[in-house]
Scaffold this motif. Sequence first.
Motif, PDB file in Angstrom:
ATOM      1  N   ARG A  10       0.600  -1.299  -0.118  1.00 41.03           N
ATOM      2  CA  ARG A  10       0.104  -0.028   0.216  1.00 41.03           C
ATOM      3  C   ARG A  10       0.915   1.428   0.006  1.00 41.03           C
ATOM      4  O   ARG A  10       0.421   2.484  -0.448  1.00 41.03           O
ATOM      5  CB  ARG A  10      -0.878   0.051   1.172  1.00 41.03           C
ATOM      6  CG  ARG A  10      -2.179  -1.205   1.119  1.00 41.03           C
ATOM      7  CD  ARG A  10      -3.068  -0.413   0.123  1.00 41.03           C
ATOM      8  NE  ARG A  10      -3.428   0.782   0.133  1.00 41.03           N
ATOM      9  CZ  ARG A  10      -3.612   1.619  -1.075  1.00 41.03           C
ATOM     10  NH1 ARG A  10      -3.530   1.308  -2.209  1.00 41.03           N
ATOM     11  NH2 ARG A  10      -4.114   2.619  -0.752  1.00 41.03           N
ATOM     12  N   LEU A  11       1.928   0.918   0.510  1.00 40.13           N
ATOM     13  CA  LEU A  11       2.915   2.192   0.506  1.00 40.13           C
ATOM     14  C   LEU A  11       3.774   2.360  -0.697  1.00 40.13           C
ATOM     15  O   LEU A  11       4.796   3.095  -0.791  1.00 40.13           O
ATOM     16  CB  LEU A  11       3.811   2.383   1.611  1.00 40.13           C
ATOM     17  CG  LEU A  11       3.119   2.407   2.863  1.00 40.13           C
ATOM     18  CD1 LEU A  11       3.944   2.336   4.261  1.00 40.13           C
ATOM     19  CD2 LEU A  11       2.329   3.494   3.149  1.00 40.13           C
ATOM     20  N   GLY A  12       3.586   1.448  -1.508  1.00 36.32           N
ATOM     21  CA  GLY A  12       4.216   1.332  -2.703  1.00 36.32           C
ATOM     22  C   GLY A  12       5.657   0.487  -2.734  1.00 36.32           C
ATOM     23  O   GLY A  12       6.527   0.856  -3.442  1.00 36.32           O
ATOM     24  N   LYS A  13       5.944  -0.327  -1.767  1.00 36.13           N
ATOM     25  CA  LYS A  13       7.042  -0.922  -1.564  1.00 36.13           C
ATOM     26  C   LYS A  13       6.903  -2.339  -2.038  1.00 36.13           C
ATOM     27  O   LYS A  13       5.851  -2.736  -1.699  1.00 36.13           O
ATOM     28  CB  LYS A  13       7.563  -0.866  -0.205  1.00 36.13           C
ATOM     29  CG  LYS A  13       7.726   0.437   0.550  1.00 36.13           C
ATOM     30  CD  LYS A  13       8.432   0.533   1.877  1.00 36.13           C
ATOM     31  CE  LYS A  13       9.913  -0.008   1.850  1.00 36.13           C
ATOM     32  NZ  LYS A  13      10.450  -0.080   3.128  1.00 36.13           N
ATOM     33  N   LEU A  14       7.885  -2.735  -2.582  1.00 34.24           N
ATOM     34  CA  LEU A  14       7.824  -4.289  -3.223  1.00 34.24           C
ATOM     35  C   LEU A  14       8.917  -5.085  -2.654  1.00 34.24           C
ATOM     36  O   LEU A  14       9.944  -4.685  -2.326  1.00 34.24           O
ATOM     37  CB  LEU A  14       7.966  -4.221  -4.585  1.00 34.24           C
ATOM     38  CG  LEU A  14       7.063  -3.740  -5.553  1.00 34.24           C
ATOM     39  CD1 LEU A  14       7.455  -3.575  -7.242  1.00 34.24           C
ATOM     40  CD2 LEU A  14       5.807  -4.290  -5.336  1.00 34.24           C
ATOM     41  N   HIS A  15       8.444  -6.266  -1.925  1.00 33.82           N
ATOM     42  CA  HIS A  15       9.291  -6.977  -1.374  1.00 33.82           C
ATOM     43  C   HIS A  15      10.106  -7.798  -2.597  1.00 33.82           C
ATOM     44  O   HIS A  15       9.613  -8.181  -3.515  1.00 33.82           O
ATOM     45  CB  HIS A  15       8.584  -8.213  -0.295  1.00 33.82           C
ATOM     46  CG  HIS A  15       8.300  -7.376   0.778  1.00 33.82           C
ATOM     47  ND1 HIS A  15       9.283  -6.849   1.647  1.00 33.82           N
ATOM     48  CD2 HIS A  15       7.272  -7.308   1.500  1.00 33.82           C
ATOM     49  CE1 HIS A  15       8.248  -6.114   2.673  1.00 33.82           C
ATOM     50  NE2 HIS A  15       7.038  -6.481   2.572  1.00 33.82           N
ATOM     51  N   GLY A  16      11.508  -7.973  -2.269  1.00 28.43           N
ATOM     52  CA  GLY A  16      12.416  -8.657  -3.035  1.00 28.43           C
ATOM     53  C   GLY A  16      12.167 -10.325  -2.865  1.00 28.43           C
ATOM     54  O   GLY A  16      11.333 -10.590  -2.095  1.00 28.43           O
ATOM     55  N   ALA A  17      13.126 -11.038  -3.342  1.00 26.44           N
ATOM     56  CA  ALA A  17      13.161 -12.541  -3.300  1.00 26.44           C
ATOM     57  C   ALA A  17      13.980 -12.913  -2.088  1.00 26.44           C
ATOM     58  O   ALA A  17      14.195 -14.151  -2.056  1.00 26.44           O
ATOM     59  CB  ALA A  17      13.186 -13.253  -4.589  1.00 26.44           C
ATOM     60  N   LEU A  18      14.774 -11.952  -1.455  1.00 28.02           N
ATOM     61  CA  LEU A  18      15.951 -12.291  -0.345  1.00 28.02           C
ATOM     62  C   LEU A  18      15.048 -12.991   0.811  1.00 28.02           C
ATOM     63  O   LEU A  18      14.419 -12.143   1.342  1.00 28.02           O
ATOM     64  CB  LEU A  18      16.745 -11.294  -0.156  1.00 28.02           C
ATOM     65  CG  LEU A  18      17.812 -11.388   0.741  1.00 28.02           C
ATOM     66  CD1 LEU A  18      18.961 -12.485   0.488  1.00 28.02           C
ATOM     67  CD2 LEU A  18      18.729  -9.998   1.043  1.00 28.02           C
ATOM     68  N   LEU A  19      15.527 -14.159   1.247  1.00 30.31           N
ATOM     69  CA  LEU A  19      15.025 -14.588   2.563  1.00 30.31           C
ATOM     70  C   LEU A  19      16.242 -14.602   3.532  1.00 30.31           C
ATOM     71  O   LEU A  19      17.198 -15.249   3.222  1.00 30.31           O
ATOM     72  CB  LEU A  19      14.552 -16.124   2.250  1.00 30.31           C
ATOM     73  CG  LEU A  19      14.040 -16.737   3.508  1.00 30.31           C
ATOM     74  CD1 LEU A  19      12.635 -15.968   4.145  1.00 30.31           C
ATOM     75  CD2 LEU A  19      13.251 -18.269   3.083  1.00 30.31           C
ATOM     76  N   VAL A  20      16.245 -14.037   4.642  1.00 25.91           N
ATOM     77  CA  VAL A  20      17.071 -13.794   5.575  1.00 25.91           C
ATOM     78  C   VAL A  20      16.846 -14.659   6.828  1.00 25.91           C
ATOM     79  O   VAL A  20      15.792 -14.344   7.380  1.00 25.91           O
ATOM     80  CB  VAL A  20      17.362 -12.294   5.830  1.00 25.91           C
ATOM     81  CG1 VAL A  20      18.467 -12.297   7.018  1.00 25.91           C
ATOM     82  CG2 VAL A  20      17.614 -11.470   5.145  1.00 25.91           C
ATOM     83  N   VAL A  21      17.788 -15.638   7.237  1.00 29.56           N
ATOM     84  CA  VAL A  21      17.458 -16.539   8.071  1.00 29.56           C
ATOM     85  C   VAL A  21      18.440 -16.401   9.300  1.00 29.56           C
ATOM     86  O   VAL A  21      19.604 -16.343   9.233  1.00 29.56           O
ATOM     87  CB  VAL A  21      17.455 -18.180   7.692  1.00 29.56           C
ATOM     88  CG1 VAL A  21      17.346 -19.016   8.972  1.00 29.56           C
ATOM     89  CG2 VAL A  21      16.677 -18.355   6.452  1.00 29.56           C
TER      90      VAL A  21
END
Length: 1619
Positions: A1453-1464
């Motif tokens: 909704r804020l115009g931010k897109l998540h990438g595909a990086l998964l941090v464990v």
Amino acid sequence: MYSVLIDAVLSSSPDCERLLESLCWPAQTWPETERVEALTAFIQGLGPLLTDSDKTPFTAAQRRRIQDKIESVIWTQCLPLFATISAEPGEAVRCRESTAATCRLVSACVPLCDEAVPGRVALSILPSLQLSDEESLSVEVSSEVMAALIPALSADEQLTLRTMSSALSCMKTLPVALVSKVTVRLLLTLLKCCGGATLDSILRLVLDDLCSWHCAQRTPVVTERALLCLTVISDHLLTPHSLSSSSITTCEPDPRLSLQFWRMVQDGLTHRDSVSRKRALYLLKRCVALSEEEQVECPLSPSGEGETLFKWAPTRSKLLREFWEDYVLVMETLEENQVHVVRPVLNRIDTLIQTTVNDSQASGQGLFHPSWLLCVYQRMFHSENKSLMREGVCHLLELQVLQQPDFALAFSQFIVGPFMDVLSETSLFYRSAEQSVGYSPELGAKLQVFLAVFFTSLPAEHRGCVLLELIQQLGSKHWCAVPLLFLSQALSKLPPSPLLGLDGLAALREVLRCTMITHQVLLRGAAQCFLLKSALCLTDVSAVSLDDFFSFLMHFHADESLCRGTQVWNQLCVWLSDNEGRFKPRTVDGDHTSAATKKETIKGYVQDEIHAFLRVPASTGQTERLPDPKEAEKLARAILLCVDMEQRQLGTAMTNILELLLSPLLDTLSRVSTNIYLPLRKSDKSLQLVLQLFQLGQTPGCQSIGGELGDTVNVALEKLIFKLTDPIQDFILRRLCGELQELFDVERAELYLSVLSQLLASYSSTPHLHIKVQQNNFPKLIKHNLTVLQESSQQIPSMTHQVARAVAMASLAKVCSLVEQEVIATRSETTFALKALNDYFYSSVPSVSQSQSSLGNFNKRLLKPQTGDLSCDLAVQGPLVKDWGRIAANFMRDQWICLSFLIKTIGIPEISRSPETLKAALSCSVEALALLPSDLVLPVLTFMETLLPQLLITEEALCVEAVTLSWDLVQTLSSNGQAFWPALKGFISMAFHRHLLQLSHTQAVTFVATLKQIAADLIELSQAKSGVLGVLLQHCCQTWLPTDRSGGEKADGAFSSVFSHINILTEACVYGPVLRKDQRLLQDVQTYVEQLGDECTVKVIVASENRDEQFPRTCVLAFLSRLDSSNSEHETLMEAVVMALLKKDNDISKSKVRKNINALQHRITNRVWQTLLLLLPKLREEFVATLLNHVFEAGFCSNQASVKYLIEWMMILILIRYPQHMDSFWACFNMDQEKTKTSICTFLSVLVHFDVIIPNLNNKAAQLRKALNSILQWCFNHNFSVRLYALLALKRVWSLAEVHAEEGADGWGGLSTVIKACLNQAEAMQSTGNANKNWIRIQEHFFFGAFHPIRDYSVETIFFTFPSLSELTDDEWIPPWKFEKLSCFSESPSFPLKNPAPDLSQLQPGDWIQQDKGQQDQEERWAEVQKKITPWRLGIQEQEPELHLVPSQRAARLGKLHGALLVVASLIDKPTNLGGLCRTCEIFGASSLVLDSLRHINDKHFQSLSVSSELWLPLLEVKPVELTDFLQEKKSEGYCIVGVEQTANSQSLQDYQFPEKTLLLLGNEREGIPANLLQMLDVCVEIPQQGVIRSLNVHVSAALLIWEYTRQHLASGSAKADA
């Protein structure tokens, strides 16, 4: 050192000329920098020897030769080298070094040359400052050379000014990348080298030039460059001046006196570029500081430019300083773009405004110009943060200062311009969290008040102009439906005033054109209603004529807004009556003299218009196009308005009034079939007018004119037209039977058929008319049309033949539709005549040689005719020929209208009835789906609905193909609201037909799988398009369990198919309002429009569709309520649904996603338990026994309050109905305390209601003892909430057991003493502070107070009262009236619809666990706004409505897109590292962060570094022991496992390219990645280091890798975008 060395060389080598030549380099070469520097040092050493005549060892001739040699160095060495450097732009470092060295050489040479040399060199260089292909030097090199020459040019004022002009010209023409370099280099060097009058003249030149440029071109680019230049010279320009009266005439420049300078500053403050805003604010602060330092009146005298934007008065220095300090603070804070940072300084805006008002009232003119306030609002409007934008809009709407005429006028252009622009943002109109569904959004309500106050406050002479500009602004662009609706409503609320003339109506017409764009019919119609009301209250009738106004009314659609019989129509009639005779008279035939004295009545206007309408020229014999129907619509509306006015005023007989008005029309219609000389255009216009009178004369809910007995106008119209039906029908039938042969006649046929069907529908109660039509006219028409269709096709199709075929098929389709609508009797001559049409379609059965997909006369094409026979009419009919595709598509659509009707009423002819025929018919329908446009396939779907059940068993593959293709076509229509819904209903009726479901359930496995996939697609589509699932569910529920139950065994057979589609029921049970805010906004606004009542008549006109997002749930719940527990199939279905819902709940419970309140997971879980609670009374005892463990397990899960109450209620009801399960309940208290934790509160809550359970128990005393023993162990738990629940349960249970203790029963005495002491001590402990408040709250809480588990068991309590009392958002509340609307809902005494007791409905929502908000309330406004603000302490949920979404949706909704990086980060255990890592992941858009426990997010150390980022980032929980399985799972999903570790095979971070799907595994702070996980890594990455320390903090290491991943993918994304 250089000087010593040079002196030694010169003293030992007297031949300086040879030495000078040896240091020079060959022409057209690029020397090393060291050689240039050596020559520079040598010439610098020669300087003293050449200039000091006492020390020089050279003769005059030698000195002259050396000086000539030095000058030649400039011309033959330096300038060619500059050209060489300019030609090699690729070697940036070498170019930069060589340019600097050569410029130093020029600086050394110039003082030793003739005085004219610097000027000549400068003149040769200046042209290169202009960007041109012809110049030899680049702009960068030229600017550096000029900077080196400027010190030698300072004495030449003319050349200096020319250089300055060139610099200013560069600033205007050069690319952005060069402007800063060139401007700074030249301007600063010039100003540094000049002084006195020259400096003043240069500054004056620069200032005047910039102001003139900005005045001529006030664009963002000009503002940006001008501010850059002003900032560069600000240290010279903004210095203390002598502002005494004697110095006014001097040329000392002072930008504060320039109006254009301040306009530049204001434009900069609202600029889109943050650097430009920063420069403008810097200049403002410098001006204020300078004014305060000088303490001189500014300006000294009134400005001749008309207004003064900046003033300074020494006597009010303190007030001015405080104002500008606040102003700068506000503007700087707005740069933060975060609402929680900006909100505390909003009170400073109030202070600025009040200061401006007070000053204006005190001094008359004022020190503060209102335009500075507008800059603040415009900056807020341009914010990227929608919440901040909304804050700015709301703040302006509440601005009290606009009630003053001067300020209202000053703000008027801002309101009309930027303010209207920002109001076009749809997201501003979301309803606030505290508002209920159905109410106007906060902004909409404020807008109404604001516009009314604003226009009332404006000076009377300006109101009309400002209003016209505002409406013109509305019509200047395409608005979204929601903002336009509320702006239209605000305009309609303005006080009545004659402000708009003809230009105003034209502007409103443009706004109406904007409303036609939206697909939202309800909002479109509502906007039209409000705009019409605006026109009625704001139009100056003396400035517009009746014809102007009726032309304006043409833009209001009768089926959306201006419908006869509605409140808007009645208001229009009253308004016309009140203003009759006041309208501007029309000028007839240039007669201007008497126009002003004539008063035109509406009746007179209508009579004149009817005569003019029917006055047509004699026929020329040429082809004539059908007259524009808009003229007939305009006249028909005027007639009806006139008649309704007459009826209101006089109350006379309508027949007489209508007959008088319509006499020319009636005369024409009476002769239409007999007068062969009557012009065709006149006949067509008369029929158009009749059709429009019929259609516009109907009132809402009236299907036919004759059906509205109370409408005297319609009755009178019916009587008049009834007398003329015979000539009208004769004329139409004659024309349809062979006279229509031209291309324009296709349109005429549509008109004739519409008039004919309207006449038949209107006079359905007139037997003799229908007998004539059914026995004579229609059979004759059918026979003629069949003859036309059966004619052999010509090799070259002619226009006449093709038009006749198109008209014939359209006529037959209309006849079939009339019979199907029962306008014509089913058993009539017409129906028998249609059998011949049926035979025509099935005339030839496919032979061996014929394609299996062809059949008889199915899918006949209408070939495009040759245009050669059009002769002279080609220019007229040419456009229609180009549009032949539409005519051909309608021709095929009409075939399928006939076919779908015939197969239902007559069936396939016996002679052709065979499996091959059926198969061929289905193949033809599949072919038609591919041939027809998507919006015309509905008749094909209707045909397939009848055909598919007959073929499913034998031709399953073909049926699957037909259904799949149909579904694909329906999906393509999803963006076409008008065609989508009828097509969707037709498709669902076809694909989910009763017979198909019944057959497929048992015999067609592939077809069942196809339907299941389509159902899943429909459910998915419903998430984006409200109402889709409702259509499917309404049809299926009615199919499986008809409300009339007349089907008997057939109904039972269809019911069995429900087991193949249980997923439809379960998905409907948990379906609810979508979480996409744009869709929710539309749904909220539509609900608001529906509840406006008489204020907006669109709800009366527009047919209501069940697009309510709660309808699927109410529909499926009604279906479940009608299931009979005595029916084994019903019982099996209920149990299957319960198990499916429990599985869904279990999946959510096991997921790692946090269930925030009102998040999607919370809502689904709540809907699951609501449904289970509804079904509980219908379930078998044996099944409930198997269900009980699931219920207890759910009680141990972490649930939101609303779910917890439902689970507890379900436990109570089960224990009441089946007391034998009490032992299983007591066992729950013996679970491991570490496992139960606070979830034991659920079971303690059940014991609070033990008084309703115990009456059904055996051995009550033993059960009470068990209850007390179970409770006492939790009374001293370390958790405060558990203790509180336990004490309340103890108090309630002890009140039941106290009787036994008083009777002295065995064992009760000692227990009694302990419990009383415990309760007394508890009461004493709860006597102060929050503990006492919570003790009171929990006892007064609705679940433990007013609620009774048995008495309050009702639909209302489960679906409305409980959600409203447990803080569920209001779109989860289902009011009882929504169930009442459903005829299929079954209410029973054991399960009533409404709650019999009002106790619960009178309570307010709230939970007993509440924080003390006193401190927060005190900090609504901060006195010290500069302090550090922590967003998580400001009640973010109140500030950001997006927090009701799950993190990924919030971020979207804020115009931010998540990438595909998964941090464990499951191996990290320090909260500070995890908090910082969470913040880093959120900032750089990681897809999610994995923690070993989600409890970390509540840790204060975590929160101190995360600064609320956990609210915007998806978090998962994976224990360290589960990492092996988790990594394996992710590997299978395609992730590359990357570890941060130093190993022998580690790759350097700077060389490694991250794949898009990367899982970053972080090691423990001490041990790193465990050995057992190292082998699972696909790659190890290490960070290059140069220091002694070998390791970085784990958060820092992770941040470096996350940034490198982000950088690489940002770069690749940019490259792809450029490609």
